[in-house]
Design a protein around this motif. Structure first.
Motif, short mmCIF file in Angstrom:
data_model
loop_
_atom_site.label_atom_id
_atom_site.label_comp_id
_atom_site.label_asym_id
_atom_site.label_seq_id
_atom_site.Cartn_x
_atom_site.Cartn_y
_atom_site.Cartn_z
N GLU A 131 0.60 -1.11 -0.26
CA GLU A 131 0.12 -0.16 -0.06
C GLU A 131 0.95 1.61 0.57
OE1 GLU A 131 -3.04 -0.71 3.34
OE2 GLU A 131 -3.96 -1.63 2.66
N THR A 134 4.33 2.86 -5.35
CA THR A 134 3.11 3.92 -6.15
C THR A 134 2.37 2.42 -7.10
OG1 THR A 134 5.45 3.73 -7.82
CG2 THR A 134 4.47 5.65 -5.85
N ASP A 135 1.78 2.37 -7.37
CA ASP A 135 0.72 2.36 -8.46
C ASP A 135 1.63 1.62 -9.70
OD1 ASP A 135 -1.43 2.17 -7.21
OD2 ASP A 135 -2.72 3.18 -8.56
N ARG A 138 4.15 -0.83 -8.10
CA ARG A 138 3.46 -2.26 -9.04
C ARG A 138 3.86 -3.70 -9.36
NH1 ARG A 138 0.50 0.31 -4.02
NH2 ARG A 138 -1.18 0.32 -6.13
N ALA A 139 2.60 -2.22 -10.19
CA ALA A 139 2.53 -3.15 -12.33
C ALA A 139 4.23 -3.70 -12.20
CB ALA A 139 2.36 -2.00 -12.44
N GLU A 237 12.15 4.38 -6.19
CA GLU A 237 11.08 4.11 -4.85
C GLU A 237 11.62 4.57 -3.33
OE1 GLU A 237 6.62 3.19 -4.93
OE2 GLU A 237 7.63 3.87 -6.17
#
Length: 242
Positions: A131, A134-135, A138-139, A237
């Motif tokens: 969580e 970042t999106d 995660r991708a 990140e």
């Protein structure tokens, strides 16, 4: 003590004081919850950061493992070329026979890099860490996981096929382990080169495996570049989390 004070205020019907006491209690509970939430958030952030650092080390390790396998295949290229040329010319010299046996040994050897993915699995198990990411990252994490599993599967399957085709199911070849020491295992040919060079299956298997080794080199080179790009994503990140 606070409860006794509240009771005393109720008894004396000092409702203003009672209200004030409840405000103090509510404020204390709210503050405690905020401190607890902040502490949990800091703990999750630290855990996610530490896991990303370990993931970076693992991706670096996997990249080095790929480099070593690519280099190993490259180093044996000249021997493989000599073996194929020897079969084409029906060369039965000791050097030619040695090149063929060494080539079979190399081609049937395990070229699967020793990939590690402990931190990758740890991230997947901890939603509270994911969580915080970042999106986009995660991708990228899912893409890396998929690529790693695919490379591991493909290289393992093809290695097993090479071993079966060149050794286990090949009547012309056997493995000799001096004094039972598998680490010193050698390839032995049961037929002379004059017969092997006339055997279309034997030569075709070597040529096909040579082609597969080149394809495997291309796959590992591509995955290595993807790993290097992913390392940059991890750095970005980590910088954002810190």
């Amino acid at each position: 003590m606070l409860l006794r004070r509240v009771a005393q205020h109720v008894k004396t019907q000092n409702w203003f004081a009672v209200g004030l006491d409840f405000v103090i209690v509510a404020a204390g509970v709210l503050l405690a919850l905020q401190v607890s939430n902040w502490s949990e958030a800091q703990s999750n952030k630290k855990g996610a950061t530490n896991t990303l650092v370990r993931l970076k080390n693992e991706v670096s390790f996997n990249t080095i493992a790929l480099e070593e396998r690519i280099a190993s295949i490259g180093e044996s290229r000249s021997t493989r070329d000599r073996a194929i040329l020897a079969l084409d010319r029906c060369d039965d010299s000791p050097e030619a026979i040695s090149a063929v046996t060494k080539t079979i040994h190399v081609m049937s050897g395990d070229i699967l890099p020793s990939f590690v993915d402990n931190s990758l699995r740890e991230l997947a198990r901890n939603d509270q860490y994911l969580e915080l990411l970042t999106d986009a990252f995660r991708a990228e994490l899912n893409i890396y996981d998929s690529r790693l599993a695919d490379e591991r599967s493909q290289l393992k399957i093809n290695y097993e096929l090479m071993w079966d085709d060149h050794v286990l199911r090949n009547p012309s070849v056997s493995v000799v382990a001096p004094e039972g020491d598998v680490s010193r295992a050698l390839i032995a040919l049961h037929r002379p080169m004059a017969e092997l060079c006339e055997d279309p299956v034997f030569g075709r298997q070597l040529i096909m495996t040579e082609g597969w080794h080149q394809a495997a080199t291309s796959r590992m080179t591509r995955f290595k570049k993807q790993n290097e790009a992913f390392l940059l994503e991890i750095d970005a990140e980590l910088e954002r989390l810190n």
